[in-house]
Write a protein that holds these residues in place. Structure first.
Motif, PDB file in Angstrom:
ATOM      1  N   ARG A  12       0.831  -1.205   0.000  1.00 31.44           N
ATOM      2  CA  ARG A  12       0.000   0.000   0.000  1.00 31.44           C
ATOM      3  C   ARG A  12       0.863   1.251   0.000  1.00 31.44           C
ATOM      4  O   ARG A  12       0.526   2.256  -0.629  1.00 31.44           O
ATOM      5  CB  ARG A  12      -0.936  -0.018   1.213  1.00 31.44           C
ATOM      6  N   ALA A  13       1.987   1.175   0.715  1.00 30.98           N
ATOM      7  CA  ALA A  13       2.892   2.324   0.764  1.00 30.98           C
ATOM      8  C   ALA A  13       3.411   2.679  -0.621  1.00 30.98           C
ATOM      9  O   ALA A  13       3.501   3.854  -0.984  1.00 30.98           O
ATOM     10  CB  ALA A  13       4.044   2.042   1.717  1.00 30.98           C
ATOM     11  N   ARG A  14       3.762   1.650  -1.402  1.00 27.88           N
ATOM     12  CA  ARG A  14       4.244   1.913  -2.765  1.00 27.88           C
ATOM     13  C   ARG A  14       3.169   2.575  -3.603  1.00 27.88           C
ATOM     14  O   ARG A  14       3.438   3.505  -4.375  1.00 27.88           O
ATOM     15  CB  ARG A  14       4.707   0.608  -3.421  1.00 27.88           C
ATOM     16  N   ARG A  15       1.945   2.093  -3.473  1.00 24.51           N
ATOM     17  CA  ARG A  15       0.853   2.669  -4.260  1.00 24.51           C
ATOM     18  C   ARG A  15       0.592   4.126  -3.833  1.00 24.51           C
ATOM     19  O   ARG A  15       0.390   5.000  -4.681  1.00 24.51           O
ATOM     20  CB  ARG A  15      -0.417   1.830  -4.093  1.00 24.51           C
ATOM     21  N   LEU A  21       1.258  10.679  -2.396  1.00 31.34           N
ATOM     22  CA  LEU A  21       0.902  10.771  -0.980  1.00 31.34           C
ATOM     23  C   LEU A  21       2.003  10.152  -0.128  1.00 31.34           C
ATOM     24  O   LEU A  21       2.606   9.153  -0.513  1.00 31.34           O
ATOM     25  CB  LEU A  21      -0.425  10.044  -0.717  1.00 31.34           C
ATOM     26  N   ASP A  22       2.251  10.745   1.028  1.00 27.16           N
ATOM     27  CA  ASP A  22       3.251  10.243   1.958  1.00 27.16           C
ATOM     28  C   ASP A  22       2.635   9.114   2.785  1.00 27.16           C
ATOM     29  O   ASP A  22       1.710   9.360   3.564  1.00 27.16           O
ATOM     30  CB  ASP A  22       3.707  11.382   2.867  1.00 27.16           C
ATOM     31  N   GLU A  25       2.335   9.840   6.493  1.00 26.10           N
ATOM     32  CA  GLU A  25       1.288  10.802   6.841  1.00 26.10           C
ATOM     33  C   GLU A  25      -0.089  10.163   6.744  1.00 26.10           C
ATOM     34  O   GLU A  25      -0.955  10.391   7.594  1.00 26.10           O
ATOM     35  CB  GLU A  25       1.364  12.025   5.938  1.00 26.10           C
ATOM     36  N   VAL A  26      -0.311   9.352   5.713  1.00 27.10           N
ATOM     37  CA  VAL A  26      -1.573   8.624   5.610  1.00 27.10           C
ATOM     38  C   VAL A  26      -1.756   7.744   6.835  1.00 27.10           C
ATOM     39  O   VAL A  26      -2.861   7.663   7.408  1.00 27.10           O
ATOM     40  CB  VAL A  26      -1.627   7.789   4.314  1.00 27.10           C
ATOM     41  N   GLY A  27      -0.690   7.089   7.282  1.00 32.80           N
ATOM     42  CA  GLY A  27      -0.775   6.260   8.474  1.00 32.80           C
ATOM     43  C   GLY A  27      -1.184   7.050   9.702  1.00 32.80           C
ATOM     44  O   GLY A  27      -1.985   6.581  10.521  1.00 32.80           O
ATOM     45  N   ARG A  28      -0.647   8.260   9.845  1.00 30.21           N
ATOM     46  CA  ARG A  28      -1.018   9.091  10.999  1.00 30.21           C
ATOM     47  C   ARG A  28      -2.485   9.495  10.933  1.00 30.21           C
ATOM     48  O   ARG A  28      -3.198   9.484  11.949  1.00 30.21           O
ATOM     49  CB  ARG A  28      -0.127  10.335  11.048  1.00 30.21           C
ATOM     50  N   ILE A  29      -2.958   9.838   9.734  1.00 30.45           N
ATOM     51  CA  ILE A  29      -4.363  10.217   9.581  1.00 30.45           C
ATOM     52  C   ILE A  29      -5.276   9.041   9.895  1.00 30.45           C
ATOM     53  O   ILE A  29      -6.290   9.182  10.593  1.00 30.45           O
ATOM     54  CB  ILE A  29      -4.608  10.749   8.152  1.00 30.45           C
ATOM     55  N   VAL A  30      -4.928   7.869   9.388  1.00 30.38           N
ATOM     56  CA  VAL A  30      -5.729   6.664   9.644  1.00 30.38           C
ATOM     57  C   VAL A  30      -5.754   6.362  11.138  1.00 30.38           C
ATOM     58  O   VAL A  30      -6.803   6.028  11.698  1.00 30.38           O
ATOM     59  CB  VAL A  30      -5.168   5.467   8.841  1.00 30.38           C
TER      60      VAL A  30
END
Length: 298
Positions: A12-15, A21-22, A25-30
């Motif tokens: 998912r990180a690669r996508r 998208l970072d 940062e997406v992980g922090r938002i989630v």
């Protein structure tokens, strides 16, 4: 949960990175979104009470309205954060125009986890898709002109990167991400500094490499800003006839943006003046969601 954020899996990180998208940062938002929904005990009391621990199901993420989708990989990251056994298969790409009834993704795995992640995933997906859909409407209005629609900093706190990504997915462009990456001299700065030229000079001395944008409200201000060295002007709350005069006077010495009280009904008239951009805060502060649901297969 320790506040540092969900670790997005490698795939998912690669996508996400490919989409601009970072992943961190997406992980922090989630993480924050799940914490809001699940509370300190990270618990879905309804699903845990009603669904056997070993039950598994397949669910479809379905569009309930026509629009432009954005945020599918972000939603997938939510499901995967709740339970690594959840498998998400995307059936559409961000930026795609979808119709009511279209299946956007299929999620399979533990039923409890499916339903626990449902609302958080949909909240982000519906919000981002709403911004993309609204932006797409502006893009269609500007078709045939050189003007692009821009977003602003009028974003939902904590979701700026996702909402600005959604603007791109809808065919729009991004302005500065925040106060740190570009300078923008607005009316209050001009008043505090003693004029456009003084404000411009002080920024150039303090930050020699930063891009400087200047908000102007008259032809004289526009010419003063260009003479000071500005290469990007925000033409605030101007009628199209005045904008046309500024376009002619400035020429190719600066890029020009129309901003303030713009609507879809007037977009074409503003684009016809020859400005490079239309700045629309409503892309992020007033976009309705795109209705998207999660349905278990019977």
């Amino acid at each position: 949960m320790d506040g540092r954020g969900v670790t997005v899996n490698e795939f998912r990180a690669r996508r996400l990175a490919t989409l601009g998208l970072d992943p961190a940062e997406v992980g922090r938002i989630v993480e924050l979104a799940l914490a809001e929904d699940l509370g300190p005990r990270r618990q879905d009391v309804t699903s845990e009470a009603t669904i056997p621990a070993g039950q598994r199901d397949v669910a479809e993420v379905v569009a309930r309205a026509d629009g432009v989708v954005a945020g599918l990989d972000v939603a997938a990251a939510v499901f995967e954060a709740v339970d690594a056994e959840l498998v998400v298969e995307l059936s559409a790409d961000d930026g795609a125009h979808v119709s009511r009834g279209d299946v956007l993704a299929v999620v399979s795995g533990p039923t409890r986890a499916l339903l626990t992640a449902e609302r958080t995933a949909l909240n982000l997906l519906c919000r981002m898709s709403g911004v993309a859909t609204h932006t797409s409407a502006w893009t269609r209005e500007l078709a045939g002109s050189k003007a692009q629609v821009l977003d602003t900093r009028k974003t939902t706190p904590g979701l700026r990167s996702l909402e600005k990504y959604a603007v791109r997915a809808g065919g729009g462009a991004n302005k500065r991400m925040g106060l740190y990456d570009e300078a923008m001299i607005k009316d209050n700065h001009k008043l505090a500094a003693g004029g456009v030229a003084a404000a411009f000079r002080r920024i150039r001395e303090a930050s020699p490499g930063v891009t400087i944008q200047v908000e102007v409200t008259t032809l004289d201000e526009a010419l003063e800003a260009v003479e000071a060295g500005a290469d990007f002007l925000l033409c605030d709350n101007m009628a199209p006839p005045l904008l046309s005069r500024i376009v002619a006077a400035v020429g190719d010495r600066a890029q020009l943006e129309a901003t303030g009280n713009l609507t879809l009904n007037t977009a074409a008239a503003y684009a016809a003046t020859g400005v490079d951009y239309l700045s629309v805060g409503a892309l992020t502060h007033s976009s309705p969601i795109l209705d998207i649901a999660l349905d278990l297969r019977s």
